[in-house]
Design a protein around this motif. Structure first.
Motif, mmCIF file in Angstrom:
data_model
loop_
_atom_site.group_PDB
_atom_site.id
_atom_site.type_symbol
_atom_site.label_atom_id
_atom_site.label_comp_id
_atom_site.label_asym_id
_atom_site.label_seq_id
_atom_site.Cartn_x
_atom_site.Cartn_y
_atom_site.Cartn_z
ATOM 1 N N ARG A 156 25.544 -80.193 27.452
ATOM 2 C CA ARG A 156 25.257 -78.794 27.708
ATOM 3 C C ARG A 156 24.938 -78.588 29.176
ATOM 4 N N THR B 151 21.285 -56.752 24.323
ATOM 5 C CA THR B 151 20.964 -57.375 25.611
ATOM 6 C C THR B 151 20.418 -58.772 25.340
ATOM 7 N N GLY C 119 24.187 -67.619 20.473
ATOM 8 C CA GLY C 119 22.884 -67.040 20.822
ATOM 9 C C GLY C 119 22.712 -65.610 20.320
HETATM 10 P P1 TTP Z 1 18.286 -68.762 23.570
HETATM 11 O O1 TTP Z 1 19.436 -68.463 24.464
HETATM 12 O O2 TTP Z 1 17.068 -69.305 24.221
HETATM 13 O O3 TTP Z 1 17.824 -67.493 22.733
HETATM 14 P P2 TTP Z 1 18.651 -66.258 22.155
HETATM 15 O O4 TTP Z 1 20.070 -66.301 22.602
HETATM 16 O O5 TTP Z 1 18.414 -66.242 20.699
HETATM 17 O O6 TTP Z 1 17.899 -65.014 22.768
HETATM 18 P P3 TTP Z 1 18.061 -64.398 24.247
HETATM 19 O O7 TTP Z 1 18.775 -63.110 24.083
HETATM 20 O O8 TTP Z 1 16.666 -64.207 24.735
HETATM 21 O O9 TTP Z 1 18.830 -65.367 25.071
HETATM 22 O O10 TTP Z 1 18.709 -69.828 22.472
HETATM 23 C C1 TTP Z 1 19.841 -69.650 21.634
HETATM 24 C C2 TTP Z 1 19.928 -70.771 20.643
HETATM 25 O O11 TTP Z 1 20.196 -71.984 21.283
HETATM 26 C C3 TTP Z 1 18.630 -70.983 19.893
HETATM 27 O O12 TTP Z 1 18.802 -70.582 18.570
HETATM 28 C C4 TTP Z 1 18.403 -72.434 19.823
HETATM 29 C C5 TTP Z 1 19.480 -73.019 20.673
HETATM 30 N N1 TTP Z 1 18.915 -73.876 21.702
HETATM 31 C C6 TTP Z 1 19.060 -75.234 21.592
HETATM 32 O O13 TTP Z 1 19.660 -75.718 20.643
HETATM 33 N N2 TTP Z 1 18.547 -76.035 22.556
HETATM 34 C C7 TTP Z 1 17.875 -75.536 23.613
HETATM 35 O O14 TTP Z 1 17.412 -76.291 24.481
HETATM 36 C C8 TTP Z 1 17.729 -74.109 23.713
HETATM 37 C C9 TTP Z 1 16.985 -73.491 24.857
HETATM 38 C C10 TTP Z 1 18.269 -73.327 22.743
#
Ligand code: TTP
Ligand code: MN
Ligand code: MN
Ligand code: MN
Length: 391
Positions: free
Chosen positions: A263, A201, A193
Motif C-alpha cells: 500500500r 466527502t 473507503g
Molecule cells: P479511511 O480512509 O481511514 O476511512 P474512510 O475512507 O472510511 O473515511 P474518510 O472519508 O474519512 O477517509 O479507511 C478506509 C478503510 O481502509 C478502513 O475501513 C480500514 C482500511 N484501512 C486499513 O485497512 N489499514 C489502514 O492502515 C487504514 C488507515 C485503513
C-alpha cells in the motif's frame, strides 16, 4: 420488558456487521455526542472505552426515527451505563455536560488539532502537548524534529484539512486509472473507503488495484508511483507492506503470499481548474503551480495553496486477484464495521478474517471467496451492501 415497537428486528442485533447502517440517519445530535466521547477516549489511548462509545453511536444510526424518550431504547444492545447516562441527559436538557466540557477542553482540542496533521499519531501529539504545542502552526514554528510524513503534513495542512469532494475523488480516480493503464494494461482500479459507502466527502481517497491474471500485479506499485512522480502528480508518497491488519488481528495466520500486498500513503497535487494532476509538461522539482517560492526541503512555513492546485491525501493498495474480495471488504470500512466483522468471525464462527483471507480455525483451512457476497456467506451473515456499512 418487550422491545419498543419502533425498534426494527435488525437493530436488536449486537454486531454492527449484522445490521444495516445507512449514512443518513435520525439521531445525529446523539451520535455526534457519543462519537466525541469516543474520539476523546481514543486520544487518551483508552481503546475499550472508545469502542464502547462508538458501538453505542452505531446502534442509534440504525433506528428508523429520532429517539425521544428513554423507553424508545428498550431492547437495544450496545448501550452501556455511561452511554445511557449521556443520552438521558441530552434528551432531558438538550446537551450533556460531560460532552460539552470535553468539547471545550484544551487537551481535547489540542490533541485533535495535532493528530489532525498527516503523519501525527496519538503518542506524538501527547508528547507535543506536554511540551506546550497546541496546533499545527505551533508545530511549524517549533524546533521539533519531524519525519518526512509530518513535514508534508505541516506543509500541506491547510489543503489536507479541507474535505475532498466526490468530484475531486473522481478526478484523482482518472489520474490513477491512467497511471495504472500506462504501466500495466488490463489492471483494474476500484474506489474504496468512505466514497464507496456513498459518502459525499472524505478526508482522503482510497483505491484498490488488482489484475485478473494472478501474479501480474507483482511489482505494480513502484511502477505506478514512478509514473506519477514523473508526471509531477505526487507531493509525498510512502510505500509500505501491509502489516496493519495482521498486527491488530491477533492469532490469525498471515497467508503465505501476503508480502505481495502493498500500500502507498500519498499526497496528490490536484489541479483545481481541470481536475487533472499537476501540469504534465512540468519537470519534477521545477516551479510548482500557483505557489510561489515553495521549494521542497526549504523551511516549514505552512503554505496557502488556494490558487492553482490542491493537496489531496490518496491511499493506494495493490492486491493479488485471489485476495481481491477480502481486500475490497477490508478497505471499504467503516472502521467499526471492519472491527465488528473480525470480532464476529472470531467469537461467533471460530474464524480469522483479514483483508487477505478467511481462515476457519475448526476446519483448519482457508475459505476461498472472490466476492464480498461469498465472504458474508462463509461468515453466516446476511450480505450488507457498502452503503449500509456506515457504522
Ligand atoms: P479511511 O480512509 O481511514 O476511512 P474512510 O475512507 O472510511 O473515511 P474518510 O472519508 O474519512 O477517509 O479507511 C478506509 C478503510 O481502509 C478502513 O475501513 C480500514 C482500511 N484501512 C486499513 O485497512 N489499514 C489502514 O492502515 C487504514 C488507515 C485503513
Ligand atoms: Mn478514506
Ligand atoms: Mn484511507
Ligand atoms: Mn498553490
Amino acid at each position: 420488558l418487550t422491545p419498543s415497537p419502533v425498534i426494527p428486528k435488525s437493530s436488536a442485533k449486537s454486531y454492527a456487521c449484522q445490521r444495516r447502517t445507512p449514512l443518513k440517519h435520525h439521531n445525529l445530535l446523539l451520535t455526534e455526542a457519543l462519537e466525541l466521547l469516543s474520539e476523546n477516549a481514543e486520544l487518551g489511548e483508552n481503546e475499550g472505552r472508545s469502542v464502547a462509545f462508538r458501538r453505542a453511536a452505531a446502534i442509534l444510526k440504525t433506528l428508523p426515527q429520532a429517539v425521544q424518550r428513554m423507553e424508545d431504547l428498550q431492547g437495544l444492545p450496545c448501550l452501556g451505563d455511561h452511554s445511557l447516562r449521556v443520552i438521558k441527559e441530552m434528551l432531558e436538557y438538550g446537551s450533556s455536560q460531560e460532552v460539552e466540557s470535553t468539547r471545550h477542553s484544551e487537551q481535547y482540542q489540542a490533541l485533535k488539532a495535532l493528530t489532525g496533521i498527516f503523519g501525527v499519531g496519538v503518542k506524538t501529539a501527547e508528547r507535543w502537548f506536554r511540551g506546550g504545542l497546541r496546533c499545527p502552526s505551533d508545530v511549524a514554528k517549533s524546533e521539533e524534529r519531524l519525519n518526512s510524513a509530518q513535514q508534508a503534513g505541516v506543509l500541506y495542512h491547510e489543503d489536507l484539512s479541507q474535505r475532498v469532494s466526490r468530484a475531486e475523488a473522481d478526478a484523482i480516480g482518472q489520474i490513477v486509472e491512467r497511471a495504472v493503464q500506462e504501466v500495466l494494461p488490463g489492471a483494474q482500479i476500484t474506489l474504496t473507503g468512505g466514497f464507496r459507502r456513498g459518502k459525499e466527502t472524505g478526508h482522503d481517497v482510497d483505491f484498490l488495484i488488482t489484475h485478473p491474471e494472478e501474479g501480474k500485479e507483482e511489482g505494480l506499485m513502484p511502477k505506478v508511483i514512478q509514473w506519477l512522480e514523473t508526471q509531477g502528480v505526487l507531493l509525498y508518497q510512502k510505500t509500505t507492506r501491509n502489516s496493519y491488519l495482521e498486527s491488530k488481528d491477533g492469532p490469525s495466520r498471515p497467508p503465505h503470499n501476503m508480502d505481495r500486498f502493498e500500500r502507498c500513503f500519498s499526497i496528490f497535487k490536484l489541479d483545481r481548474s481541470t481536475g487533472e494532476g499537476g501540469p504534465l509538461a512540468q519537470a519534477p522539482g521545477g516551479e510548482v503551480g500557483g505557489c510561489e517560492g515553495r521549494a521542497p526541503g526549504s523551511e516549514l512555513e505552512p503554505q496557502h495553496c488556494s490558487t492553482g492546485w490542491k493537496a489531496v491525501r490518496v491511499d493506494l493498495v495493490v492486491s493479488p486477484y485471489s485476495q481481491f474480495g477480502f481486500a475490497l471488504l477490508g478497505w471499504t470500512g467503516s472502521k467499526l464495521f471492519e472491527r465488528e466483522l473480525r470480532r464476529w468471525a472470531g467469537k461467533e464462527k471460530n474464524m480469522s478474517l483479514s483483508s487477505h483471507a478467511l481462515y476457519d480455525n475448526s476446519q483448519r483451512r482457508y475459505l476461498r471467496a472472490s466476492t464480498e457476497e461469498e465472504i458474508f456467506s462463509h461468515l453466516g451473515l446476511e450480505y450488507i451492501p457498502p452503503c449500509d456499512r456506515n457504522a
